[in-house]
Scaffold this motif. Structure first.
Motif, mmCIF file in Angstrom:
data_model
loop_
_atom_site.group_PDB
_atom_site.id
_atom_site.type_symbol
_atom_site.label_atom_id
_atom_site.label_comp_id
_atom_site.label_asym_id
_atom_site.label_seq_id
_atom_site.Cartn_x
_atom_site.Cartn_y
_atom_site.Cartn_z
ATOM 1 N N VAL A 1 -1.739 10.918 2.354
ATOM 2 C CA VAL A 1 -2.352 10.500 3.622
ATOM 3 C C VAL A 1 -2.387 8.975 3.682
ATOM 4 O O VAL A 1 -2.054 8.366 4.712
ATOM 5 N N GLY A 2 -2.766 8.345 2.577
ATOM 6 C CA GLY A 2 -2.773 6.882 2.510
ATOM 7 C C GLY A 2 -1.389 6.296 2.722
ATOM 8 O O GLY A 2 -1.230 5.270 3.383
ATOM 9 N N HIS A 3 -0.381 6.955 2.155
ATOM 10 C CA HIS A 3 0.994 6.493 2.332
ATOM 11 C C HIS A 3 1.384 6.536 3.807
ATOM 12 O O HIS A 3 1.983 5.589 4.323
ATOM 13 N N LEU B 1 0.600 4.120 -2.869
ATOM 14 C CA LEU B 1 0.137 5.441 -2.434
ATOM 15 C C LEU B 1 1.364 6.312 -2.178
ATOM 16 O O LEU B 1 2.024 6.200 -1.160
ATOM 17 N N ALA C 1 -0.610 6.426 6.399
ATOM 18 C CA ALA C 1 -1.361 5.392 7.115
ATOM 19 C C ALA C 1 -0.742 4.010 6.862
ATOM 20 O O ALA C 1 -0.573 3.211 7.792
ATOM 21 N N ALA C 2 -0.393 3.740 5.606
ATOM 22 C CA ALA C 2 0.233 2.459 5.267
ATOM 23 C C ALA C 2 1.584 2.318 5.959
ATOM 24 O O ALA C 2 1.941 1.229 6.431
ATOM 25 N N ALA D 1 0.832 -1.211 0.000
ATOM 26 C CA ALA D 1 0.000 0.000 0.000
ATOM 27 C C ALA D 1 0.864 1.258 0.000
ATOM 28 O O ALA D 1 0.582 2.217 -0.725
ATOM 29 N N ALA D 2 1.938 1.254 0.791
ATOM 30 C CA ALA D 2 2.831 2.420 0.832
ATOM 31 C C ALA D 2 3.484 2.662 -0.524
ATOM 32 O O ALA D 2 3.753 3.809 -0.897
ATOM 33 N N TRP E 1 -4.707 12.902 -0.982
ATOM 34 C CA TRP E 1 -5.279 11.677 -0.423
ATOM 35 C C TRP E 1 -4.291 10.526 -0.476
ATOM 36 O O TRP E 1 -4.227 9.706 0.427
ATOM 37 N N HIS E 2 -3.479 10.480 -1.532
ATOM 38 C CA HIS E 2 -2.523 9.382 -1.625
ATOM 39 C C HIS E 2 -1.367 9.552 -0.658
ATOM 40 O O HIS E 2 -0.811 8.556 -0.167
#
Length: 188
Positions: A111-113, A87, A115-116, A83-84, A108-109
């Motif tokens: 932020v996703g990075h 994203l 979180a991952a 995921a990292a 958003w990506h």
């Protein structure tokens, strides 16, 4: 590919590809830039692939660790790395060259990075401690504790904005990944 070989390759491959890029990518400074920032720019695909392949190797090889928690945690770390990789962080802080401003908001990506990355680091720290607890030699137990603690300390230092925090985070992440790979070889 045999499970333990996939896991054994994950750490050294991820570390080597990351460090070669640190040494060769124009404008990258490990004292200021996290390894994840290598996913940006025209050569960003190299680090994206590095994260995804290392993550796939972690997921594939997790079962070779045996026990209940070590394989689960290694698998979670692998999915987090995938995921990292997919994203990508936002460019900034001088990397890639020409992206001098530090972003004031995150996409958003990005932020996703983050979180991952949190999932990955938490799982890597935990699996280091789990493997240290069940180690059959004192050296393996100490290596597990030191690797997990190096990643935890590096991550906290980087998040606190400490001097050279990105360097301490990289050292901790590489230590944890290499320890996990060494554990896979010991399980053979």
């Amino acid at each position: 590919m045999k499970k333990n070989i996939a896991l054994a390759v994950a750490g050294p491959l991820w570390a080597a590809v990351s460090l070669v890029q640190v040494a060769t990518r124009a404008g990258f400074d490990l004292m200021r830039h996290p390894l994840s920032l290598l996913s940006t720019g025209s050569l960003g695909w190299l680090q994206i692939a590095n994260f995804v392949v290392a993550g796939l190797f972690l997921v594939t090889g997790a079962g070779s660790l045996g026990g209940r928690w070590a394989p689960r945690l290694a698998r979670v770390a692998g999915f987090g790395m995938i995921a990292a990789g997919l994203l990508v962080m936002d460019p900034g802080g001088g990397f890639p060259v020409g992206h001098d401003a530090v972003p004031t908001t995150m996409t958003w990506h990005a932020v996703g990075h983050m979180a991952a990355g949190t999932v990955t680091f938490t799982a890597l720290i935990a699996v280091c401690y789990v493997l240290a607890r069940r180690a059959t030699t004192r050296a393996a137990a100490v290596a597990g504790v030191l690797s997990g603690t190096a990643l935890l300390a590096g991550w906290l230092w980087a998040m606190a904005g400490g001097t050279a925090g990105t360097l301490t985070l990289a050292v901790g992440a590489i230590a944890a990944m290499l320890f996990l790979s060494a554990a896979a070889m010991r399980e053979r």
